[in-house]
Structures are given as structure tokens and as C-alpha cells.
Design an enzyme around this catalytic site. Structure first.
Site, PDB file in Angstrom:
ATOM      1  N   ARG A  40       0.853  -1.188   0.000  1.00  0.00           N
ATOM      2  CA  ARG A  40       0.000   0.000   0.000  1.00  0.00           C
ATOM      3  C   ARG A  40       0.895   1.246   0.000  1.00  0.00           C
ATOM      4  NH1 ARG A  40      -3.703  -2.644  -1.555  1.00  0.00           N
ATOM      5  NH2 ARG A  40      -5.661  -3.086  -0.469  1.00  0.00           N
ATOM      6  N   HIS A  88      -1.740   0.689  -9.663  1.00  0.00           N
ATOM      7  CA  HIS A  88      -2.373  -0.271  -8.731  1.00  0.00           C
ATOM      8  C   HIS A  88      -3.011  -1.434  -9.511  1.00  0.00           C
ATOM      9  CE1 HIS A  88      -4.339  -0.707  -4.520  1.00  0.00           C
ATOM     10  NE2 HIS A  88      -4.224  -1.903  -5.117  1.00  0.00           N
TER      11      HIS A  88
HETATM   12  P1  NDP Z   1      -1.721 -11.961   4.330  1.00  0.00           P
HETATM   13  O1  NDP Z   1      -2.563 -11.519   5.473  1.00  0.00           O
HETATM   14  O2  NDP Z   1      -1.861 -13.342   3.829  1.00  0.00           O
HETATM   15  O3  NDP Z   1      -0.183 -11.751   4.688  1.00  0.00           O
HETATM   16  C1  NDP Z   1       0.267 -10.675   5.441  1.00  0.00           C
HETATM   17  C2  NDP Z   1       1.691 -10.930   5.885  1.00  0.00           C
HETATM   18  O4  NDP Z   1       2.186  -9.744   6.535  1.00  0.00           O
HETATM   19  C3  NDP Z   1       1.789 -12.074   6.893  1.00  0.00           C
HETATM   20  O5  NDP Z   1       2.931 -12.843   6.625  1.00  0.00           O
HETATM   21  C4  NDP Z   1       1.948 -11.332   8.233  1.00  0.00           C
HETATM   22  O6  NDP Z   1       2.688 -12.049   9.200  1.00  0.00           O
HETATM   23  C5  NDP Z   1       2.735 -10.118   7.799  1.00  0.00           C
HETATM   24  N1  NDP Z   1       2.576  -9.020   8.755  1.00  0.00           N
HETATM   25  C6  NDP Z   1       1.442  -8.347   9.079  1.00  0.00           C
HETATM   26  N2  NDP Z   1       1.689  -7.436  10.035  1.00  0.00           N
HETATM   27  C7  NDP Z   1       2.992  -7.564  10.350  1.00  0.00           C
HETATM   28  C8  NDP Z   1       3.842  -6.910  11.286  1.00  0.00           C
HETATM   29  N3  NDP Z   1       3.391  -5.951  12.108  1.00  0.00           N
HETATM   30  N4  NDP Z   1       5.142  -7.292  11.334  1.00  0.00           N
HETATM   31  C9  NDP Z   1       5.603  -8.264  10.523  1.00  0.00           C
HETATM   32  N5  NDP Z   1       4.844  -8.918   9.600  1.00  0.00           N
HETATM   33  C10 NDP Z   1       3.562  -8.569   9.528  1.00  0.00           C
HETATM   34  O7  NDP Z   1      -1.981 -10.883   3.152  1.00  0.00           O
HETATM   35  P2  NDP Z   1      -1.824 -11.112   1.588  1.00  0.00           P
HETATM   36  O8  NDP Z   1      -0.499 -11.726   1.342  1.00  0.00           O
HETATM   37  O9  NDP Z   1      -3.025 -11.758   1.025  1.00  0.00           O
HETATM   38  O10 NDP Z   1      -1.858  -9.577   1.086  1.00  0.00           O
HETATM   39  C11 NDP Z   1      -0.881  -8.662   1.502  1.00  0.00           C
HETATM   40  C12 NDP Z   1      -1.222  -7.254   1.036  1.00  0.00           C
HETATM   41  O11 NDP Z   1      -0.988  -7.108  -0.354  1.00  0.00           O
HETATM   42  C13 NDP Z   1      -2.676  -6.821   1.180  1.00  0.00           C
HETATM   43  O12 NDP Z   1      -2.991  -6.474   2.517  1.00  0.00           O
HETATM   44  C14 NDP Z   1      -2.740  -5.625   0.252  1.00  0.00           C
HETATM   45  O13 NDP Z   1      -2.398  -4.450   0.942  1.00  0.00           O
HETATM   46  C15 NDP Z   1      -1.663  -5.940  -0.790  1.00  0.00           C
HETATM   47  N6  NDP Z   1      -2.256  -6.180  -2.113  1.00  0.00           N
HETATM   48  C16 NDP Z   1      -1.895  -5.366  -3.149  1.00  0.00           C
HETATM   49  C17 NDP Z   1      -2.411  -5.575  -4.404  1.00  0.00           C
HETATM   50  C18 NDP Z   1      -1.969  -4.741  -5.551  1.00  0.00           C
HETATM   51  O14 NDP Z   1      -2.535  -4.865  -6.632  1.00  0.00           O
HETATM   52  N7  NDP Z   1      -0.935  -3.934  -5.397  1.00  0.00           N
HETATM   53  C19 NDP Z   1      -3.369  -6.635  -4.656  1.00  0.00           C
HETATM   54  C20 NDP Z   1      -3.667  -7.456  -3.515  1.00  0.00           C
HETATM   55  C21 NDP Z   1      -3.127  -7.209  -2.295  1.00  0.00           C
HETATM   56  P3  NDP Z   1       2.116 -13.424   9.832  1.00  0.00           P
HETATM   57  O15 NDP Z   1       2.113 -14.420   8.681  1.00  0.00           O
HETATM   58  O16 NDP Z   1       3.107 -13.791  10.877  1.00  0.00           O
HETATM   59  O17 NDP Z   1       0.741 -13.126  10.325  1.00  0.00           O
HETATM   60  C1  OXD Z   2      -6.430  -5.679  -2.958  1.00  0.00           C
HETATM   61  C2  OXD Z   2      -5.933  -4.741  -3.957  1.00  0.00           C
HETATM   62  O1  OXD Z   2      -6.187  -5.475  -1.764  1.00  0.00           O
HETATM   63  O2  OXD Z   2      -6.355  -4.849  -5.131  1.00  0.00           O
HETATM   64  O3  OXD Z   2      -7.075  -6.671  -3.337  1.00  0.00           O
HETATM   65  O4  OXD Z   2      -5.074  -3.901  -3.651  1.00  0.00           O
END
Ligand code: NDP
Ligand code: OXD
Length: 313
Positions: free
Chosen positions: A228, A276
Site C-alpha cells: 500500500r 495499482h
Molecule cells: P496476508 O494476510 O496473507 O499476509 C500478510 C503478511 O504480513 C503475513 O505474513 C503477516 O505475518 C505479515 N505481517 C502483518 N503485520 C505484520 C507486522 N506488524 N510485522 C511483521 N509482519 C507482519 O496478506 P496477503 O499476502 O493476502 O496480502 C498482503 C497485502 O498485499 C494486502 O494487505 C494488500 O495491501 C496488498 N495487495 C496489493 C495488491 C496490488 O494490486 N498492489 C493486490 C492485492 C493485495 P504473519 O504471517 O506472521 O501473520
Molecule cells: C487488494 C488490492 O487489496 O487490489 O485486493 O489492492
């Protein structure tokens, strides 16, 4: 069963038709401001407060994306946006992991094979072979080891890169060195040539791509932000590019989207921008997952992708 749908930009028709086809017993409708009729489930992206607040009887709210930061921020600003006790569910993968792999791999290979530099040389009609990057000095660090981060890590391991991940809890993914928790963040970043961000945007992770983290990376490192815009301290990136701490950045997400016309990123020679699009919501895959979750809830089973409101993801 009644299902309401709201998305500020998507064409609703394929969603209404697609859910109806999968759940013929359901009455699926687009929500509008005059709609106060009951509903069992809501499919939403950036829902207005009035849509969900009074609906305490909902059995589930499905976010039409992977990240739920926008809806949680709105809930903070206007408590009640998410009615208490109703589960919030997000999309897990549903075709986004493969798209993220494509995007990350394309960006990493562009840097690794110095294609971005050759593109500039071509504009200057320069025939100038460069020394290739050495794989052993091209460690790739991925912030986030969840659905998308671990999938990108796998694609890079398959390409024989040295890969590290950073998450909240320890991971054991073959070929990926796991770092976790705030205490291990600087060790994770130390010596990384590429930093890929795939964290969710939460109060803990906002502004994590900052001067301090950049100084831990290898000199002349590359940043790829797919999480983000709020993760990045924009001024720190511009300063790191100027000082040579960072060689270049690929950015898919921004604090303000669309990126304003006057923003310095647009014309920066070492910043690459996409609007995005790293991983789009794919309607068919998303609807399969949402419907299977509705059936799980109806059968009293635990649905997938339930958001932990306390953690913020
Ligand atoms: P998940 O919830 O599966 O993964 C999140 C990861 O971040 C986990 O490994 C989690 O750790 C880690 N995490 C969260 N908070 C912390 C912290 N404070 N310190 C360390 N690690 C942390 O999410 P997704 O992989 O499905 O998606 C990730 C992000 O990608 C979405 O939230 C979105 O913002 C972004 N996104 C962007 C898109 C784009 O087009 N650019 C499209 C889709 C998503 P743990 O495993 O230990 O819980
Ligand atoms: C999502 C994105 O979070 O598109 O799915 O960024």
C-alpha cells in the site's frame, strides 16, 4: 437468502449474475442509499457507512479484495461502519497470487538483467555492455510472508535467487530464510539488494519503508512496493534515490490514487509507476471463493479469510 453488493467502480452486473448462477436460492441485489431491506451477506469495497452500520444481523461481510485497510480505517473514523460481531472476510489468493508472482518476477528480472539501464542507454543511442549483477550479491527480501508474499518468494526461489522473508510469526518455507518480529527487521534488511513489500497496511506497518530501513539495505538497492502507498515515506524514498542508497524503485500503490499529476514520482528517471494493477480481483475466482464461504457459514463451518480486527489484517 438475501445478498447485497456495493463497489464504487466495478460493473455490478457480472457479480449479480455470477452469484445468482452459483447460488440460485439467493436474492442478490445492488445496494443503494434507499435500501433498508434485510440482508444476510454483503459483498463490498469501500462501503458507505449507511450500508452496513444498521445491519447487525448480517452473517458475513465479504471484502472484494485482499487488503482490508480501507474498511478498517473507515471503521476507526466512523465506528459502526462494520457492525459489531459480524465476521469480515477477505479474498485469499483467488488468482491474485499468480498475478503478484508475474509482477514481482518481471520487476526483479528487469533490475537483475539491468534492462532499465539498457533502456536509458538506448534512448541515448549508447552501445554499452554492463557487468552483470552477481546472484550471490542479489539477495531479495520480502516484507510479508502471507498468501501473496510466500507465493512471490516461491517464484523467486524457483528462479534460484537467495530469498528472505519478514513476518510477524516465524515461517518455514523451503529455500526462504525467515525473519520475524520488530527485533529482526534490521537483520532481515541488512545486505538485501531488492526489497519487495507485500505487507498489509496496519497501524504497525504504516511508514515501514523509511530512511532507517533503506540504510540497512545493500547500497544501490531496489525497492518494489506492492503493498500500500501508506507503507512508504515518500520523501525518504526521494532522498534515498538522490543519495544513491537506492538505485531505483517500482511502485504500484500510492497514498493518493490516482497519483496527482504534479507528483515528483511521475517524472523521476529511476521511479517506475503502475496504476495499482499488480494483482486485480478476478470476479470468477473471487465469486467461487465467496460462495464456498457462504456455504461454509450456512453449514456452521469456519469460512476462509476471516480478518482479525485486532491485528488489522
Ligand atoms: P496476508 O494476510 O496473507 O499476509 C500478510 C503478511 O504480513 C503475513 O505474513 C503477516 O505475518 C505479515 N505481517 C502483518 N503485520 C505484520 C507486522 N506488524 N510485522 C511483521 N509482519 C507482519 O496478506 P496477503 O499476502 O493476502 O496480502 C498482503 C497485502 O498485499 C494486502 O494487505 C494488500 O495491501 C496488498 N495487495 C496489493 C495488491 C496490488 O494490486 N498492489 C493486490 C492485492 C493485495 P504473519 O504471517 O506472521 O501473520
Ligand atoms: C487488494 C488490492 O487489496 O487490489 O485486493 O489492492
Amino acid at each position: 437468502m438475501n445478498i447485497i453488493f456495493y463497489h464504487p467502480t466495478f460493473d455490478a452486473k457480472p457479480w449479480i449474475d455470477g452469484i445468482t448462477k452459483r447460488l440460485p436460492q439467493a436474492n442478490v441485489r445492488v445496494w443503494n442509499a434507499n435500501d433498508h431491506e434485510p440482508a444476510d451477506y454483503a459483498l463490498v469495497w469501500r462501503p458507505p457507512y449507511a450500508m452496513l452500520a444498521p445491519r447487525t444481523m448480517l452473517k458475513g461481510i465479504f471484502a472484494l479484495g485482499a487488503g482490508v485497510d480501507a474498511i478498517l480505517t473507515q471503521e476507526q473514523r466512523q465506528p459502526g461502519t462494520l457492525p459489531a460481531g459480524v465476521p469480515l472476510l477477505r479474498l485469499e489468493d483467488t488468482g491474485m497470487a499468480l498475478q503478484m508472482q508475474e509482477y514481482a518476477l518481471a520487476s526483479v528480472l528487469r533490475y537483475f538483467r539491468r534492462m532499465d539501464e539498457y533502456q536509458l542507454f538506448q534512448q541515448q543511442k549508447q552501445w554499452r555492455p554492463l557487468a552483470p549483477h552477481s546472484r550471490s550479491e542479489f539477495t531479495i527480501g520480502i516484507l510479508g510472508a502471507g498468501v501473496l508474499g510466500s507465493s512471490v518468494a516461491q517464484a523467486l526461489v524457483d528462479m534460484q535467487f537467495t530469498v528472505r522473508s519478514w513476518s510477524r510469526s516465524a515461517k518455514s518455507q523451503e529455500g526462504v530464510q525467515s525473519f520475524y518480529g520488530d527485533d529482526q527487521l534490521s537483520a532481515f534488511a541488512s545486505g538485501c539488494k531488492v526489497l519487495i513489500n507485500l505487507l498489509p497496511n496496519t497501524p504497525h506497518t504504516a511508514g515501514i519503508l523509511n530512511h532507517q530501513l533503506f540504510t540497512n539495505l545493500s547500497h544501490n538497492a531496489y525497492l518494489i512496493n506492492l503493498g500500500r502507498g501508506g507503507h512508504l515515506v515518500e520523501g525518504d524514498l526521494l532522498r534515498a534515490l538522490d543519495s544513491g542508497q537506492l538505485a531505483a524503485a517500482t511502485l504500484d500503490v500510492f497514498v493518493e490514487e490516482p497519483l496527482p499529476g504534479m507528483h515528483p514520482f511521475w517524472s523521476h528517471p529511476r521511479v517506475s509507476i503502475t496504476p495499482h494493477v499488480a494483482a486485480d480481483t478476478l470476479p470468477e475466482e473471487a465469486m467461487d471463493s465467496i460462495v464456498s464461504n457462504i456455504l461454509a457459514i450456512e453449514a456452521g463451518r469456519e469460512p476462509k479469510g476471516r480478518v482479525d480486527l485486532g491485528r488489522g489484517y
